[in-house]
Design an enzyme around this catalytic site. Structure first.
Site, short mmCIF file in Angstrom:
data_model
loop_
_atom_site.label_atom_id
_atom_site.label_comp_id
_atom_site.label_asym_id
_atom_site.label_seq_id
_atom_site.Cartn_x
_atom_site.Cartn_y
_atom_site.Cartn_z
N ASN A 20 0.94 -1.11 0.05
CA ASN A 20 0.07 0.03 0.12
C ASN A 20 0.81 1.05 -0.05
OD1 ASN A 20 -1.81 2.02 0.57
ND2 ASN A 20 -2.31 1.52 2.69
N LYS A 22 0.16 4.19 -0.34
CA LYS A 22 -0.66 5.36 0.35
C LYS A 22 -0.47 6.67 -0.68
CE LYS A 22 0.45 3.71 4.88
NZ LYS A 22 0.50 3.71 6.32
N HIS A 110 -9.10 1.34 4.95
CA HIS A 110 -8.09 1.36 5.81
C HIS A 110 -8.11 2.48 6.99
CE1 HIS A 110 -3.77 2.67 6.39
NE2 HIS A 110 -3.42 1.44 5.92
N GLU A 112 -6.56 4.76 8.04
CA GLU A 112 -6.41 6.11 7.86
C GLU A 112 -7.53 6.64 7.16
OE1 GLU A 112 -2.76 5.69 5.64
OE2 GLU A 112 -1.62 5.10 7.52
N GLU A 182 -5.07 -5.01 11.05
CA GLU A 182 -3.93 -4.07 11.21
C GLU A 182 -4.15 -3.09 12.66
OE1 GLU A 182 -2.15 -2.86 7.26
OE2 GLU A 182 -3.90 -1.67 7.45
N GLY A 188 2.64 2.27 10.44
CA GLY A 188 3.82 3.47 10.33
C GLY A 188 4.56 3.91 11.56
N SER A 228 3.77 -1.98 10.36
CA SER A 228 5.35 -2.12 10.19
C SER A 228 5.95 -3.59 9.81
CB SER A 228 5.77 -1.68 11.57
OG SER A 228 5.50 -0.26 11.84
C1 PEP Z 1 -0.62 0.30 6.18
O1 PEP Z 1 -0.49 1.23 5.73
O2 PEP Z 1 -1.57 -0.55 6.01
C2 PEP Z 1 0.51 -0.31 6.80
C3 PEP Z 1 0.53 -1.48 7.48
O3 PEP Z 1 1.80 0.59 6.83
P1 PEP Z 1 3.19 0.28 7.62
O4 PEP Z 1 3.69 -0.94 6.87
O5 PEP Z 1 3.96 1.57 7.09
O6 PEP Z 1 2.96 0.40 9.26
#
Ligand code: PEP
Length: 267
Positions: A20, A22, A110, A112, A182, A188, A228
């Site tokens: 992803n 973003k 998601h 976000e 998640e 992040g 992460s």
């Molecule tokens: C995500 O954006 O779904 C995500 C898991 O980000 P990151 O891997 O940067 O934590």
């Protein structure tokens, strides 16, 4: 797990590794990133896992052309979509448009989008319905906040999001969908969930799916872990019984790091 092995007793759940991006990478950067990824991935990686990339909408056409020419087994993905086919919805993208571009996977809900743009379980369910109606696969995101975790409410939160976000889908549609667990505190932040936490969250997703749609759907549905994920922790996470792949944010922007995550399960 050996390369090409699938999970789920007799259900053949193939690992799905999704990047992803973003709101990162313009279409020139996108082309360079995908070209590098194609250079780094080969038959052992494609045999070990399915790979999807989810660039910003403005990159989709460029990447579609690139993937069509080389015909590699990388699936094109989107990060979001609206549920109407067309109309006066300024700024939105229709599932029809994504389908025309050869998009296979679409992320819905998601964290976000839920936190910054008002997505709710109800709107996520409408997006999932539209994605499936256009022959694409939703990757529905769920996960608890840090505060919910500290209050011991992680499982309750995951369960209610799964239930609300799958509302109106048939057991067969659920069986073919993907849910990404998640934990928001891990996105992040560099704080990956422990294997125990990741397994517990993904197992909670599957248990709830079993109660909504039955055991067959629960054993077929793929559950990704996200938060992460890096080359160093990817294999350990994907070896967990209920983790059928990973949704990768930051590390997917770098083709080499993303390719190493895929290579980790091919080795
Ligand atoms: C995500 O954006 O779904 C995500 C898991 O980000 P990151 O891997 O940067 O934590």
């Amino acid at each position: 797990m050996s390369p090409g092995a699938a999970k789920g007793a007799g259900e053949g759940r193939r690992l799905l590794i999704s990047g992803n991006w973003k709101m990162n990478h313009d279409h020139f950067q996108a082309i360079a990133t995908v070209q590098r990824l194609l250079y780094r991935l080969g038959p052992p990686e494609y045999a070990a896992a399915e790979v999807s990339i989810h660039p910003p909408f403005t990159d989709l056409r460029s990447i579609q052309v690139l993937l069509e020419n080389d015909d590699p087994p990388i699936a094109l993905g989107a990060q979001h979509c609206y549920w109407e086919d067309s109309g006066a919805f300024t700024g939105e993208i229709s599932p029809v448009m994504l389908q025309k571009l050869g998009v296979r996977y679409v992320i819905a809900g998601h964290s976000e989008r839920r936190m910054l743009f008002g997505d709710t379980d109800e709107t996520v369910a409408r997006r999932a319905r539209a994605i499936l109606d256009h022959s694409m696969v939703p990757i529905i995101c769920v996960g608890e906040t840090e505060a919910e975790r500290e209050e011991g409410r992680s499982i309750e939160r995951i369960t209610s999001q799964v239930k609300g976000s799958l509302a109106g889908l048939s057991p067969e549609e659920i069986a073919g969908s993907v849910i990404a667990y998640e934990p928001i505190w891990a996105i992040g932040t560099g704080r990956t969930a422990t294997p125990e936490d990741a397994q517990e969250g993904c197992a909670a997703v599957r248990t709830e799916v079993a109660s909504i749609a039955g055991e067959t759907a629960a054993n077929s549905l793929r559950v990704q872990y996200g938060g992460s994920v890096k080359p160093a922790n990817a294999k350990e996470l994907m070896d967990l019984a209920d983790v059928d792949g990973v949704l990768v944010g930051g590390a997917s922007l770098d083709a080499d790091a993303f390719a190493e995550i895929v290579s980790a399960v091919a080795s």
